[in-house]
Design a protein around this motif. Sequence first.
Motif, PDB file in Angstrom:
ATOM      1  N   ASN A  12       0.617  -1.362   0.022  1.00 28.27           N
ATOM      2  CA  ASN A  12      -0.117  -0.003  -0.142  1.00 28.27           C
ATOM      3  C   ASN A  12       0.906   1.260  -0.085  1.00 28.27           C
ATOM      4  O   ASN A  12       0.241   2.264   0.246  1.00 28.27           O
ATOM      5  CB  ASN A  12      -0.904   0.026   0.905  1.00 28.27           C
ATOM      6  CG  ASN A  12      -2.147   0.976   1.035  1.00 28.27           C
ATOM      7  OD1 ASN A  12      -2.365   1.072  -0.235  1.00 28.27           O
ATOM      8  ND2 ASN A  12      -2.539   1.505   2.330  1.00 28.27           N
ATOM      9  N   LEU A  13       2.121   1.175  -0.360  1.00 26.10           N
ATOM     10  CA  LEU A  13       2.921   2.592  -0.447  1.00 26.10           C
ATOM     11  C   LEU A  13       3.573   2.356  -1.826  1.00 26.10           C
ATOM     12  O   LEU A  13       4.154   1.442  -2.253  1.00 26.10           O
ATOM     13  CB  LEU A  13       4.051   2.311   0.924  1.00 26.10           C
ATOM     14  CG  LEU A  13       3.767   3.201   2.276  1.00 26.10           C
ATOM     15  CD1 LEU A  13       2.857   2.238   2.685  1.00 26.10           C
ATOM     16  CD2 LEU A  13       5.285   3.296   2.979  1.00 26.10           C
ATOM     17  N   ASN A  14       3.648   3.586  -2.102  1.00 26.34           N
ATOM     18  CA  ASN A  14       4.351   3.775  -3.422  1.00 26.34           C
ATOM     19  C   ASN A  14       5.640   3.717  -3.614  1.00 26.34           C
ATOM     20  O   ASN A  14       6.234   5.237  -3.937  1.00 26.34           O
ATOM     21  CB  ASN A  14       3.513   4.916  -3.943  1.00 26.34           C
ATOM     22  CG  ASN A  14       3.939   5.119  -5.616  1.00 26.34           C
ATOM     23  OD1 ASN A  14       4.168   4.400  -6.436  1.00 26.34           O
ATOM     24  ND2 ASN A  14       4.182   6.252  -6.202  1.00 26.34           N
ATOM     25  N   ALA A  15       6.441   2.746  -2.891  1.00 27.84           N
ATOM     26  CA  ALA A  15       7.982   2.745  -2.715  1.00 27.84           C
ATOM     27  C   ALA A  15       8.438   1.418  -2.953  1.00 27.84           C
ATOM     28  O   ALA A  15       7.786   0.573  -2.710  1.00 27.84           O
ATOM     29  CB  ALA A  15       8.139   3.314  -1.468  1.00 27.84           C
ATOM     30  N   PHE A  42      22.320  12.186  -3.864  1.00 29.27           N
ATOM     31  CA  PHE A  42      21.383  11.252  -3.796  1.00 29.27           C
ATOM     32  C   PHE A  42      19.979  12.008  -3.877  1.00 29.27           C
ATOM     33  O   PHE A  42      19.558  13.175  -3.230  1.00 29.27           O
ATOM     34  CB  PHE A  42      21.231  10.513  -2.028  1.00 29.27           C
ATOM     35  CG  PHE A  42      21.002   9.144  -2.401  1.00 29.27           C
ATOM     36  CD1 PHE A  42      22.186   8.450  -3.045  1.00 29.27           C
ATOM     37  CD2 PHE A  42      20.248   8.576  -1.970  1.00 29.27           C
ATOM     38  CE1 PHE A  42      22.181   6.913  -3.337  1.00 29.27           C
ATOM     39  CE2 PHE A  42      20.057   6.978  -2.030  1.00 29.27           C
ATOM     40  CZ  PHE A  42      21.095   6.412  -2.574  1.00 29.27           C
ATOM     41  N   PRO A  43      18.926  11.524  -4.674  1.00 29.98           N
ATOM     42  CA  PRO A  43      17.748  12.300  -4.622  1.00 29.98           C
ATOM     43  C   PRO A  43      16.932  12.213  -3.654  1.00 29.98           C
ATOM     44  O   PRO A  43      17.001  11.397  -2.749  1.00 29.98           O
ATOM     45  CB  PRO A  43      16.750  11.545  -5.869  1.00 29.98           C
ATOM     46  CG  PRO A  43      17.537   9.990  -5.967  1.00 29.98           C
ATOM     47  CD  PRO A  43      19.044  10.275  -5.612  1.00 29.98           C
ATOM     48  N   ARG A  44      16.000  13.422  -3.279  1.00 29.94           N
ATOM     49  CA  ARG A  44      15.437  13.642  -2.185  1.00 29.94           C
ATOM     50  C   ARG A  44      14.447  12.617  -1.956  1.00 29.94           C
ATOM     51  O   ARG A  44      13.902  12.209  -0.780  1.00 29.94           O
ATOM     52  CB  ARG A  44      14.838  14.957  -1.900  1.00 29.94           C
ATOM     53  CG  ARG A  44      14.203  15.207  -0.611  1.00 29.94           C
ATOM     54  CD  ARG A  44      13.793  16.610  -0.498  1.00 29.94           C
ATOM     55  NE  ARG A  44      13.091  16.895   0.936  1.00 29.94           N
ATOM     56  CZ  ARG A  44      13.741  17.067   1.845  1.00 29.94           C
ATOM     57  NH1 ARG A  44      15.208  17.167   1.960  1.00 29.94           N
ATOM     58  NH2 ARG A  44      13.153  17.503   3.092  1.00 29.94           N
ATOM     59  N   ALA A  45      13.930  12.009  -2.988  1.00 30.60           N
ATOM     60  CA  ALA A  45      12.942  10.865  -3.065  1.00 30.60           C
ATOM     61  C   ALA A  45      13.477   9.553  -2.586  1.00 30.60           C
ATOM     62  O   ALA A  45      12.982   8.341  -2.999  1.00 30.60           O
ATOM     63  CB  ALA A  45      12.172  10.929  -4.034  1.00 30.60           C
ATOM     64  N   ALA A  46      14.629   9.285  -2.181  1.00 28.20           N
ATOM     65  CA  ALA A  46      15.312   8.163  -2.015  1.00 28.20           C
ATOM     66  C   ALA A  46      16.260   8.367  -0.757  1.00 28.20           C
ATOM     67  O   ALA A  46      17.039   9.431  -0.305  1.00 28.20           O
ATOM     68  CB  ALA A  46      16.197   7.700  -3.116  1.00 28.20           C
ATOM     69  N   THR A  47      16.538   7.055  -0.014  1.00 27.46           N
ATOM     70  CA  THR A  47      17.548   6.928   1.018  1.00 27.46           C
ATOM     71  C   THR A  47      18.223   5.751   1.368  1.00 27.46           C
ATOM     72  O   THR A  47      17.532   4.802   0.907  1.00 27.46           O
ATOM     73  CB  THR A  47      16.589   7.460   2.447  1.00 27.46           C
ATOM     74  OG1 THR A  47      17.631   7.635   3.418  1.00 27.46           O
ATOM     75  CG2 THR A  47      15.754   6.415   2.906  1.00 27.46           C
ATOM     76  N   ILE A  48      19.270   5.781   1.746  1.00 27.24           N
ATOM     77  CA  ILE A  48      20.051   4.532   2.050  1.00 27.24           C
ATOM     78  C   ILE A  48      19.531   4.078   3.554  1.00 27.24           C
ATOM     79  O   ILE A  48      19.945   4.827   4.391  1.00 27.24           O
ATOM     80  CB  ILE A  48      21.513   4.794   2.008  1.00 27.24           C
ATOM     81  CG1 ILE A  48      21.888   4.611   0.292  1.00 27.24           C
ATOM     82  CG2 ILE A  48      22.325   3.385   2.261  1.00 27.24           C
ATOM     83  CD1 ILE A  48      23.561   5.062  -0.017  1.00 27.24           C
ATOM     84  N   GLU A  87       9.858   8.107  -8.857  1.00 23.58           N
ATOM     85  CA  GLU A  87      10.647   9.287  -9.638  1.00 23.58           C
ATOM     86  C   GLU A  87      11.900   9.173  -9.498  1.00 23.58           C
ATOM     87  O   GLU A  87      12.640   9.723 -10.278  1.00 23.58           O
ATOM     88  CB  GLU A  87      10.144  10.607  -9.175  1.00 23.58           C
ATOM     89  CG  GLU A  87      10.146  10.836  -7.995  1.00 23.58           C
ATOM     90  CD  GLU A  87       8.987  10.492  -6.956  1.00 23.58           C
ATOM     91  OE1 GLU A  87       8.649  11.308  -5.965  1.00 23.58           O
ATOM     92  OE2 GLU A  87       8.210   9.724  -7.213  1.00 23.58           O
ATOM     93  N   ALA A  88      12.409   8.513  -8.306  1.00 27.04           N
ATOM     94  CA  ALA A  88      14.132   8.441  -8.051  1.00 27.04           C
ATOM     95  C   ALA A  88      14.612   7.328  -8.768  1.00 27.04           C
ATOM     96  O   ALA A  88      15.958   7.086  -8.890  1.00 27.04           O
ATOM     97  CB  ALA A  88      14.171   8.726  -6.489  1.00 27.04           C
ATOM     98  N   ILE A  89      13.958   6.244  -9.061  1.00 26.84           N
ATOM     99  CA  ILE A  89      14.462   4.920  -9.529  1.00 26.84           C
ATOM    100  C   ILE A  89      15.374   5.131 -10.616  1.00 26.84           C
ATOM    101  O   ILE A  89      16.547   4.528 -10.472  1.00 26.84           O
ATOM    102  CB  ILE A  89      13.335   4.108  -9.936  1.00 26.84           C
ATOM    103  CG1 ILE A  89      12.442   3.535  -8.578  1.00 26.84           C
ATOM    104  CG2 ILE A  89      13.991   2.574 -10.777  1.00 26.84           C
ATOM    105  CD1 ILE A  89      11.409   2.790  -8.837  1.00 26.84           C
ATOM    106  N   PRO A  90      15.284   5.878 -11.717  1.00 28.12           N
ATOM    107  CA  PRO A  90      16.128   5.830 -12.818  1.00 28.12           C
ATOM    108  C   PRO A  90      17.466   6.393 -12.527  1.00 28.12           C
ATOM    109  O   PRO A  90      18.745   5.846 -12.697  1.00 28.12           O
ATOM    110  CB  PRO A  90      15.612   6.853 -13.816  1.00 28.12           C
ATOM    111  CG  PRO A  90      14.174   6.773 -13.594  1.00 28.12           C
ATOM    112  CD  PRO A  90      13.864   6.487 -12.060  1.00 28.12           C
TER     113      PRO A  90
END
Length: 449
Positions: free
Chosen positions: A376-379, A402-408, A439-442
């Motif tokens: 249920n999450l778009n991640a 690192f894009p703001r829409a991603a994190t390690i 949006e951060a995947i590529p």
Amino acid sequence: MKIIIAGAGEVGFHLAKLLSYESQDITLIDTRKESLAYADTHLDIRVLRGDATSISVLRDADVQNSRLVIGVTSSETTNITLCMLAKQLGCKRTIARISNTEFIENQEEINFPALGIDELISPEELAAAEIQLLLNKSAFNDTYEFDDGKLIMVGVSLPASAPFVGKMVKEAAKVFPELNFMPIALQRTGTQYTVVPRGDTVFKHGDQVYFITTKEGVEQLYKLTGKKKESIRNVMILGGSKVGFKAARDLCASKFNVKLIEKDKEKAFDLADDLPNALVINGDGRNVELLEEESLESMDAFIAVTGNSETNIMSCLVAKSKHIKKTIALVENMDYFQLSHSIGIDTLINKKLLAANNIFRHIRKGEVVALMRLNNLNAEILEFIVKPNSRVTGSVIRELKFPRAATIGGVIRGEEGIIALGGFEIRAGDRVVVCCLPEAIPKIERLFL
């Protein structure tokens, strides 16, 4: 990427749907006109009616130029034959859905890649494994293990009593500097928006938060989220489906006390023969009186895995009203995930989503060894192996763009799971766990190529 999917059933259609959203070049093959007609009108893909084991059909699907062939028909014989033919005809990688788990259990003895089958998946086996993992981490409503538990993802709904509710992530880190976990995604209660937490993100009561942690950090999370580590030994399973059978078999092997309820009399007798360490009861699990007669109130966990999603949900609600510690329902409708926490069921599981997670890592660029999509999450959470020539190699995390829409979330180095902060340097051979929004995947893929 050119991908052929054989089988327009639930798993095949769901895969085609997810992959079409990513602008992949998809061809869906099936013998049933109705299934293909629905897919053709609802998805931006090519459909092809015919036998997936027909060489002429495969050539018509351009198998020789395909990156991936996925066999997910209801026949494992068809799926295996398809993969063998596709590999001979020039396809680069093949995946076969199977129901006979002996194939998976004996992969070391039988060289399936030599036969043309690169990967075997069993949605039922994946669901059974997910059930056992959820019971072992009973206070959490979602969980996943990377590299046999060196890093662990857990999801939890924050109670008002959690000490970091009302604090920003960076404030919580200062107040609890010894903590061994990293928040990677959250969803606000009552919304459908997924947030990748940053330092200024505030934890709120009711947030569904996902953390990456180590085995030691799991114990800390129990304390800080106000959740109790419940001891679960007595388990009732509703439904003698393939998932029910496999879950009962695995739980019995792990010394759980299992009661399994199956409505079909003949099937119940067969299950009783195959599960000597479980108590198999022939009866309708929708009958509340039957559940009470079979001591539902004394159970620690209730798992509903019949073929009917609504039956599974309603029976779990009955179990929850009897104060059962853990309830798990198998559902087919993905929309139900949005309701699970609001209606009171601890966890919903879906075979299609589990199979898609397993297959999707072959779609991603870079060397992805694990991938899961959060319920249920778009991640997505991806585990990359860092190559010597990757852009991240030799870089300190805080210096990466690192894009703001991603994190390690963490790094596995050798046999150790590490919660990696800003000053951590990534090396070749590291396994890096990343959570990212679509949006951060590529950009993330380019960093790890």
